[in-house]
Design an enzyme around this catalytic site. Structure first.
Site, PDB file in Angstrom:
ATOM      1  CE  LYS A  64      -7.993   6.750   7.359  1.00  0.00           C
ATOM      2  NZ  LYS A  64      -8.881   6.076   6.442  1.00  0.00           N
ATOM      3  N   PRO A 171      -8.821  -1.639  11.398  1.00  0.00           N
ATOM      4  CG  PRO A 171      -7.978   0.342  10.562  1.00  0.00           C
ATOM      5  CD  PRO A 171      -8.325  -0.407  12.053  1.00  0.00           C
ATOM      6  N   GLY A 172      -7.301  -3.371   8.541  1.00  0.00           N
ATOM      7  CA  GLY A 172      -6.076  -4.186   8.241  1.00  0.00           C
ATOM      8  C   GLY A 172      -6.439  -5.658   8.241  1.00  0.00           C
ATOM      9  N   GLY A 174      -7.194  -9.113   6.755  1.00  0.00           N
ATOM     10  CA  GLY A 174      -7.367  -9.862   5.473  1.00  0.00           C
ATOM     11  C   GLY A 174      -6.316  -9.316   4.414  1.00  0.00           C
ATOM     12  NE  ARG A 181     -11.927 -14.582  18.768  1.00  0.00           N
ATOM     13  CZ  ARG A 181     -13.007 -14.210  19.013  1.00  0.00           C
ATOM     14  NH1 ARG A 181     -13.971 -14.571  18.632  1.00  0.00           N
ATOM     15  NH2 ARG A 181     -12.851 -13.458  20.349  1.00  0.00           N
TER      16      ARG A 181
HETATM   17  O1  O7M Z   1      -9.518  -4.230   4.408  1.00  0.00           O
HETATM   18  P1  O7M Z   1      -8.874  -3.341   3.374  1.00  0.00           P
HETATM   19  O2  O7M Z   1      -7.459  -3.293   3.550  1.00  0.00           O
HETATM   20  O3  O7M Z   1      -9.238  -3.388   1.955  1.00  0.00           O
HETATM   21  O4  O7M Z   1      -9.502  -1.945   4.006  1.00  0.00           O
HETATM   22  C1  O7M Z   1      -9.237  -1.325   5.015  1.00  0.00           C
HETATM   23  C2  O7M Z   1      -9.981  -0.039   5.384  1.00  0.00           C
HETATM   24  O5  O7M Z   1      -9.615   0.723   6.449  1.00  0.00           O
HETATM   25  C3  O7M Z   1      -9.775   0.945   4.185  1.00  0.00           C
HETATM   26  O6  O7M Z   1     -10.982   1.695   4.067  1.00  0.00           O
HETATM   27  C4  O7M Z   1      -8.787   1.858   4.841  1.00  0.00           C
HETATM   28  O7  O7M Z   1      -8.913   3.244   4.547  1.00  0.00           O
HETATM   29  C5  O7M Z   1      -9.097   1.887   6.358  1.00  0.00           C
HETATM   30  N1  O7M Z   1      -8.119   2.039   7.214  1.00  0.00           N
HETATM   31  C6  O7M Z   1      -7.053   0.983   7.111  1.00  0.00           C
HETATM   32  O8  O7M Z   1      -6.883   0.365   6.391  1.00  0.00           O
HETATM   33  N2  O7M Z   1      -5.817   1.450   8.072  1.00  0.00           N
HETATM   34  C7  O7M Z   1      -5.874   2.307   9.001  1.00  0.00           C
HETATM   35  O9  O7M Z   1      -5.014   2.515   9.824  1.00  0.00           O
HETATM   36  C8  O7M Z   1      -7.217   3.170   9.276  1.00  0.00           C
HETATM   37  C9  O7M Z   1      -8.274   3.066   8.576  1.00  0.00           C
HETATM   38  C10 O7M Z   1      -9.509   3.399   8.792  1.00  0.00           C
HETATM   39  O10 O7M Z   1     -10.416   3.229   8.603  1.00  0.00           O
HETATM   40  O11 O7M Z   1      -9.281   4.611   9.208  1.00  0.00           O
HETATM   41  C11 O7M Z   1     -10.443   5.053   9.818  1.00  0.00           C
END
Ligand code: O7M
Length: 216
Positions: A64, A171-172, A174, A181
């Site tokens: 990031k 992401p997000g 689970g 899906r």
């Molecule tokens: O499935 P989780 O919640 O255990 O993990 C989600 C992963 O996605 C974790 O590495 C977060 O840092 C990342 N992530 C988010 O959860 N939300 C976002 O908005 C963005 C990210 C991300 O990957 O940004 C690149």
């Protein structure tokens, strides 16, 4: 490499133990489209962990990146030298900072993904009102794709319309409440899953379960 959807699953390997990380990477690497590494793992193991994981899968460095263009260029150079196939940067720092990442990525033949709206509730404070502008900025800067939230499939639909051909990594799923899906149906190309896989009793079975949901 160029990230291509096959399983459409990217694992977020946010464990903080090197042996556990490599064991999961070895077991799951062949099944997923990429493994995303973030600060938790890299701060413990160092940047060298990227090359170790690359034996099993494409690696996305989720740093990031959010600095001035010169610093962004230096971060990207070191990350690509370490073997990462793609890097994730923030868009809110402005087009010049994102473009600096894209310029370095182009030199190495790698990819840049730009964060737009994040998946957590706090994203509503500042990011959501600017999400479409961030999508446009990512496109104008030449990014390969964007990050957008699986926790808000209705937003994914709108972001997809705005994103054109750019890839969407979502992401997000689970642990944060999003559905794999639904995210794909709303327009994501890939879902990113962390805890629901690496904290599962059998991470391989959990990953296969997600892959089956995504295939339907
Ligand atoms: O499935 P989780 O919640 O255990 O993990 C989600 C992963 O996605 C974790 O590495 C977060 O840092 C990342 N992530 C988010 O959860 N939300 C976002 O908005 C963005 C990210 C991300 O990957 O940004 C690149």
């Amino acid at each position: 490499m160029t990230l291509t959807p096959k399983s459409r699953l990217i694992i977020a390997l946010d464990v903080t133990d090197r042996t556990e990380a490599l064991s999961i990477a070895e077991k799951l690497g062949g099944a997923v489209d990429a493994i995303k590494v973030n600060y938790p793992l890299v701060l413990v193991c160092g940047l060298g962990i990227i090359k170790d994981i690359k034996k099993y899968a494409n690696v996305i460095a989720d740093f990031k990146v959010a600095d001035i263009p010169n610093t962004n260029s230096l971060i990207c150079r070191e990350t690509f030298e370490a073997g990462a196939d793609a890097i994730i940067c923030q868009g809110f720092v402005g087009k010049d900072s994102v473009k600096a990442c894209v310029d370095v990525a182009n030199k190495y033949g790698r990819e840049v993904y730009v964060v737009t709206e994040m998946s957590h509730p706090g994203a509503l404070d500042f990011l959501q009102p600017h999400a479409f502008e961030l999508v446009d900025l990512a496109f104008r800067a030449g990014a390969s794709g964007i990050i957008a939230p699986a926790t808000r499939p209705e937003r994914l639909v709108d972001i997809r319309c705005r994103a054109g051909d750019m890839k969407i990594l979502s992401p997000g799923v689970g642990a944060q409440g999003g559905d794999a899906r639904k995210a794909i149906d709303a327009g994501a190309d890939f879902v990113i899953v962390g805890r629901s896989i690496y904290n599962a009793e059998d991470p391989y079975a959990a990953a296969v379960n997600f892959i089956e949901q995504l295939r339907r």
